[in-house]
Design a protein around this motif. Sequence first.
Motif, mmCIF file in Angstrom:
data_model
loop_
_atom_site.group_PDB
_atom_site.id
_atom_site.type_symbol
_atom_site.label_atom_id
_atom_site.label_comp_id
_atom_site.label_asym_id
_atom_site.label_seq_id
_atom_site.Cartn_x
_atom_site.Cartn_y
_atom_site.Cartn_z
ATOM 1 N N GLU A 16 -5.273 0.534 6.524
ATOM 2 C CA GLU A 16 -6.283 -0.051 5.644
ATOM 3 C C GLU A 16 -5.849 -0.010 4.183
ATOM 4 O O GLU A 16 -6.221 -0.879 3.393
ATOM 5 C CB GLU A 16 -7.616 0.683 5.807
ATOM 6 N N PHE A 17 -5.055 0.999 3.807
ATOM 7 C CA PHE A 17 -4.673 1.129 2.400
ATOM 8 C C PHE A 17 -3.172 1.168 2.170
ATOM 9 O O PHE A 17 -2.716 1.250 1.031
ATOM 10 C CB PHE A 17 -5.333 2.366 1.768
ATOM 11 N N VAL A 18 -2.374 1.070 3.247
ATOM 12 C CA VAL A 18 -0.924 1.045 3.125
ATOM 13 C C VAL A 18 -0.370 -0.028 4.061
ATOM 14 O O VAL A 18 -0.814 -0.146 5.211
ATOM 15 C CB VAL A 18 -0.291 2.408 3.490
ATOM 16 N N THR A 19 0.594 -0.809 3.579
ATOM 17 C CA THR A 19 1.305 -1.736 4.452
ATOM 18 C C THR A 19 2.409 -0.952 5.148
ATOM 19 O O THR A 19 3.354 -0.487 4.497
ATOM 20 C CB THR A 19 1.908 -2.900 3.646
ATOM 21 N N LEU A 20 2.272 -0.769 6.443
ATOM 22 C CA LEU A 20 3.147 0.128 7.199
ATOM 23 C C LEU A 20 4.186 -0.677 7.978
ATOM 24 O O LEU A 20 3.856 -1.596 8.729
ATOM 25 C CB LEU A 20 2.308 0.966 8.163
ATOM 26 N N THR A 185 0.651 -0.059 -6.947
ATOM 27 C CA THR A 185 -0.245 -1.181 -6.720
ATOM 28 C C THR A 185 -1.424 -0.753 -5.854
ATOM 29 O O THR A 185 -1.483 0.390 -5.375
ATOM 30 C CB THR A 185 0.490 -2.347 -6.035
ATOM 31 N N GLU A 186 -2.350 -1.669 -5.635
ATOM 32 C CA GLU A 186 -3.539 -1.366 -4.844
ATOM 33 C C GLU A 186 -3.199 -1.028 -3.389
ATOM 34 O O GLU A 186 -3.891 -0.250 -2.750
ATOM 35 C CB GLU A 186 -4.508 -2.555 -4.879
ATOM 36 N N LYS A 187 -2.121 -1.641 -2.861
ATOM 37 C CA LYS A 187 -1.740 -1.388 -1.477
ATOM 38 C C LYS A 187 -0.222 -1.241 -1.388
ATOM 39 O O LYS A 187 0.490 -2.217 -1.169
ATOM 40 C CB LYS A 187 -2.224 -2.508 -0.549
#
Length: 219
Positions: A16-20, A185-187
């Motif tokens: 939800e908060f990190v591009t994995l 950054t935001e994500k």
Amino acid sequence: MQVYSFSELSEATLREFVTLHIQRGVSSEWENMQKPGLTPAEVAQIDYLKSILRERALVVMNEGTLWARAIYPLLVLAEHTYIQAWTGIPLRATYPSFELEGVADGALAPAAAGKPCQPYFIVYAAKRGVNAPDPQVQLYGQMLAAARLNWIDKAEPPATQEIFGCYAVSESWTFVRGVISDIDTEKPAFTAAFSRVYDGIFEAECIVRLLKAIVAKQL
């Protein structure tokens, strides 16, 4: 701002908060990066540790005893100058849109006035039981927190931040290399690359050489 503790993280929550990004397969990088050569004293310590562990019922040991006997002694062998092995490292890191907090089981980190500074190698000792948290996700969260602290500590923060960690299941070790981009950054994006599983008894030398290589890389 949402605050997440390591213990409550799941892969769905993390995404939800990190591009994995999880790299597939095992890279030969891990075998190539092992720092060659161990001193006679280190070899003697490893041989003694292995001789003891072979006679112990590691599967039924409680987690604290297993950590003290099978994991922490190998971390100590990777110490170099002001880099020390630590246990129970509190971590709290603030990203632009979220915070991560909790306690890492162990770390290799610089010492200042007898206390650990920003840790750059994180160790997560996997908990047992059907309802135990996913060790990979727990380690991701701790590595993200450590990476942010390391990044902030730099006079000129780089575009990407490299961080190493591992999770231990009983006496087996799996290393993870993480690269965090878009860190402010935001994500942010987190890319993880795994090693193969190393046996803490029969491959203790490989584990120590990898730990030493990670320390040397950061120094």
